[in-house]
Design an enzyme around this catalytic site. Structure first.
Site, PDB file in Angstrom:
ATOM      1  N   TYR A 109    -101.217 -65.233  64.776  1.00 51.44           N
ATOM      2  CA  TYR A 109    -101.962 -64.021  64.409  1.00 51.44           C
ATOM      3  C   TYR A 109    -103.464 -64.291  64.492  1.00 51.44           C
ATOM      4  CZ  TYR A 109    -103.278 -59.722  62.050  1.00 51.44           C
ATOM      5  OH  TYR A 109    -103.840 -58.500  61.755  1.00 51.44           O
ATOM      6  N   SER A 114    -100.058 -56.712  66.946  1.00 48.21           N
ATOM      7  CA  SER A 114    -101.301 -56.132  66.473  1.00 48.21           C
ATOM      8  C   SER A 114    -102.466 -57.037  66.895  1.00 48.21           C
ATOM      9  CB  SER A 114    -101.241 -55.922  64.959  1.00 48.21           C
ATOM     10  OG  SER A 114    -102.294 -55.115  64.512  1.00 48.21           O
ATOM     11  N   ASP A 138     -97.445 -44.853  66.644  1.00 52.35           N
ATOM     12  CA  ASP A 138     -98.389 -45.839  66.103  1.00 52.35           C
ATOM     13  C   ASP A 138     -99.773 -45.210  66.012  1.00 52.35           C
ATOM     14  OD1 ASP A 138     -99.912 -48.011  65.391  1.00 52.35           O
ATOM     15  OD2 ASP A 138     -98.939 -49.394  66.782  1.00 52.35           O
ATOM     16  N   HIS A 196     -96.602 -48.569  63.716  1.00 53.98           N
ATOM     17  CA  HIS A 196     -97.124 -49.929  63.849  1.00 53.98           C
ATOM     18  C   HIS A 196     -96.177 -50.965  63.247  1.00 53.98           C
ATOM     19  CE1 HIS A 196    -100.391 -52.497  65.032  1.00 53.98           C
ATOM     20  NE2 HIS A 196    -100.465 -53.045  63.833  1.00 53.98           N
TER      21      HIS A 196
END
Length: 672
Positions: free
Chosen positions: A450, A530, A613, A647
């Site tokens: 991430y 993301s 999303d 999302h």
């Protein structure tokens, strides 16, 4: 592959001309976009049509998901409120337990036929009579709030709209609750829909139009206000943020006072998290002059900085969270990306550790400031959440709720290893695999990351990962810079102009796994969602030779225009903005959309996004897929566009299983 039209859009960024031939895909309702989406959907269906492993994976994933999932309970008066999922329920159910036994309070599975309406927040009034709860439809960040009478089971007439990311904080007398929301869309332009955040009080039994306006700042239209009440109900305060910035403000006033909020902390020079107050003495967890956090006390009567008191100094490990329970501080520290718990006295002296039973993560911690009982949850890569009850006075720990899985996890192991990034930085990585797995360089690997927004990737359970390991795969999670694993300096080293460090960390993780003979290039896949979708897309473009496959989920791809969609402007403190000449330079340098090279063969990529999303709009994924198809048709690019999903917020179990079935079908096919 279908020939896709190119428009001649060219934008001038501070003297640099940048083509944007697929800007028309930003309009989801245009006929051209709808036709393109339909064609891309057929291509996706065709890709997965003959996938051999899908039915076997679906059957096994369904078995692995079918176990009770427990959430940390919260005591309210003589009632215990908690959520539980029996196994394959699309959404967890809220229960209450009292002297009469257990009963259902809210079952979100009854709110829709397919589980795509989720309960995203729920808070009981202090007397336990009412529960105010928020719902999200199709994964949208927009939420609606309703109120349930716990005793009668009646859903009241109360209905609130135009909310995002808001707390629900009951008034001390339980007459209603405080919340924050955006304007009604008919009253502002579409561009301003994500501005003018305001705080309101809703009185039970009234219409939202009658809600009392508590606070607004017309002079600061991008500020976000999050209301809360102190433990004794003597003060109301506001956490004030600008987007996702790690620096916040703090405004406070006496609860029953008509005076204006006192802007106690208004410099936005650090992060301040309210922990507790003893009258006018307020305790805050802060990273001011302490990147790994410290605990300070500020007296409202003497708020000048020279009067601030340090209660607990910065430690070697980062203070991740602090709770005030039974007159003491319970602190969760982050030690090499996993949690450890300690109890401290009110004066800041250390009392004792809480012997947590696994190398893992605290999921939640609840308790009252004046009672010895607390509950907390822990999870790891090989254990679903175990809920513990702890008596602070007696130092006694007991298991409150634990699940039995459909697989024996003792055959697996998680090890933590450390590797060196490009600039010499030492980075930790968790590796989960079968104990008897040979390190012969032939193992398929999912490398997950991430690296941003101050978010730490501590150990977390996912039943789908067990399927991957069971099949002989390795699951690795790299704790990249940009997170908060080692405090604010670790975060800052991976944001704004330092973002390339995150990509370097991830690339180095892949190289390490190959060097240590876990895998080889053709067997190494990377996955992220993301900001993590940005991560894997950037690494794929920068090092196409290193990876065998890429799973890019709900990604941020167009770094020059991301801030123009929905809440994208909230991320400017993290990424920067192309409207700033200096920030444009580094954004343009790594933006995945703008760095796809003509004729380069990239590793096969599955780009997964969702039609609803409204956090990272699907246009990012669409433009990336179209660009790859145009510039490098020899690259396998599959766009998976999911309907009735967002999302990831509140995604139902059935959709989670479907998603992972496709991920594994893709990886099995491309990694061989």
């Amino acid at each position: 592959m279908t020939v896709v039209k190119r428009s001649n859009v060219v934008e001038d960024f501070h003297g640099t001309k940048v083509e944007d031939p697929y800007r028309w895909l930003e309009d989801p309702k245009s006929e051209d976009t709808l036709n393109w989406v339909e064609e891309v959907g057929k291509q996706c269906d065709g890709y997965f049509h003959n996938a051999k492993s899908k039915e076997e994976d679906r059957e096994r994933l369904t078995e692995l998901w079918d176990f009770p999932k427990y959430f940390v309970p919260k005591r309210v008066k003589d009632k215990l409120f908690y959520q539980k999922n029996d196994g394959l329920q699309n959404q967890a159910v809220l229960y209450v337990q009292d002297r009469n036994g257990e009963k259902v309070v809210i079952d979100p599975n009854q709110l829709s036929d397919d589980g795509t309406v989720a309960m995203t927040n729920c808070t009981a009034s202090s007397d336990g009579r009412y529960v105010a709860y928020a719902t999200s439809t199709h994964g949208s960040d927009w939420q609606e709030v309703y109120v349930k009478d716990v005793e009668t089971g009646e859903t009241l007439s109360d209905h609130l709209q135009w909310l995002k990311f808001t707390p629900i904080k009951w008034a001390p007398d339980d007459s209603g609750f405080f919340y924050s929301r955006y304007p009604h869309p008919d009253t502002v332009s579409e561009e301003e829909q994500g501005q003018h955040h305001k705080v309101y009080f809703h009185r039970i039994g009234t219409d939202q139009s009658e809600d009392e306006l508590i606070y607004k700042r017309p002079d600061a239209k991008d500020y976000l206000f999050f209301p809360s009440i102190t433990h004794e109900g003597d003060y109301i305060f506001l956490d004030v943020n600008v987007g996702t910035s790690a620096q916040n403000r703090f405004y406070v006033k006496k609860y029953d006072s008509d005076e204006e909020f006192h802007r106690l902390l208004d410099d936005a020079d650090a992060q301040y998290t309210y922990v507790h107050n003893e009258g006018t003495r307020f305790y805050f967890l802060t990273n001011l002059d302490a990147p790994k956090n410290r605990l300070i006390a500020i007296d409202l009567n003497e708020p000048e900085r020279e009067n601030w008191e340090e209660v607990i100094a910065e430690q070697e490990d980062s203070m991740h969270a602090v709770r005030f329970l039974n007159g003491q501080f319970v602190i969760a520290f982050l030690h090499d990306a996993h949690h450890q718990l300690y109890v401290y006295h009110l004066d800041g002296s250390k009392s004792h550790p809480i012997d947590v039973p696994m190398l893992g993560s605290i999921t939640d911690l609840t308790g009252k400031h004046d009672e010895a009982e607390m509950y907390f949850g822990m999870t790891s890569y090989l254990s679903s959440t175990v809920v513990y009850r702890y008596d602070i006075e007696k130092d006694e720990l007991s298991t409150y709720a634990e699940s039995e899985l459909a697989i024996e996890t003792s055959q697996f192991e998680t090890v933590q290893e450390f590797y060196t990034s490009k600039d010499g930085t030492r980075v930790p990585m968790f590796i989960t695999k079968r104990k008897d797995l040979p390190l012969d360089g032939e193992n398929p690997v999912i490398l997950f990351g991430y690296g941003g927004f101050n978010i730490s990737l501590t150990p977390a359970f996912n039943p789908a990962v067990l399927r991957w390991i069971e099949k002989g795969g390795v699951y690795a999670v790299a704790n990249l810079r940009g997170g908060s694993e080692y405090g604010e300096k670790w975060h800052e080293a991976g944001m704004l102009e330092n973002k390339q460090n995150v990509f370097d960390d991830f690339i180095s993780a892949g190289e390490y796994l190959i060097e240590q003979n876990y895998t080889k290039k053709k067997k190494l896949s990377i996955m992220g969602g993301s900001n993590g979708g940005l991560l894997v897309a950037a690494c794929m473009v920068q090092r196409p030779d290193l990876f065998g496959a890429v799973v890019c989920r709900v990604p941020v791809i167009d770094m020059l225009r991301y801030h123009k969609f929905t809440i994208g402007k909230f991320w400017i403190p993290e990424f920067g903005s192309a409207e700033n000449p200096e920030q444009f330079k580094y954004l343009y340098e790594y933006s995945p959309l703008h760095n796809v090279q003509q004729g380069v063969k990239y590793p096969p990529v599955l780009i997964a996004t969702a039609a609803s999303d409204d956090r990272v709009v699907p246009a990012h994924a669409k433009k990336f897929h179209a660009t790859l198809q145009e510039k490098t048709p020899e690259t396998t690019s599959v766009l998976r566009l999911e309907s009735k999903a967002g999302h990831g917020l509140g995604k139902p179990t059935s959709k989670l299983i479907d998603e992972w079935v496709d991920f594994y079908a893709f990886l099995d096919k491309e990694l061989g």
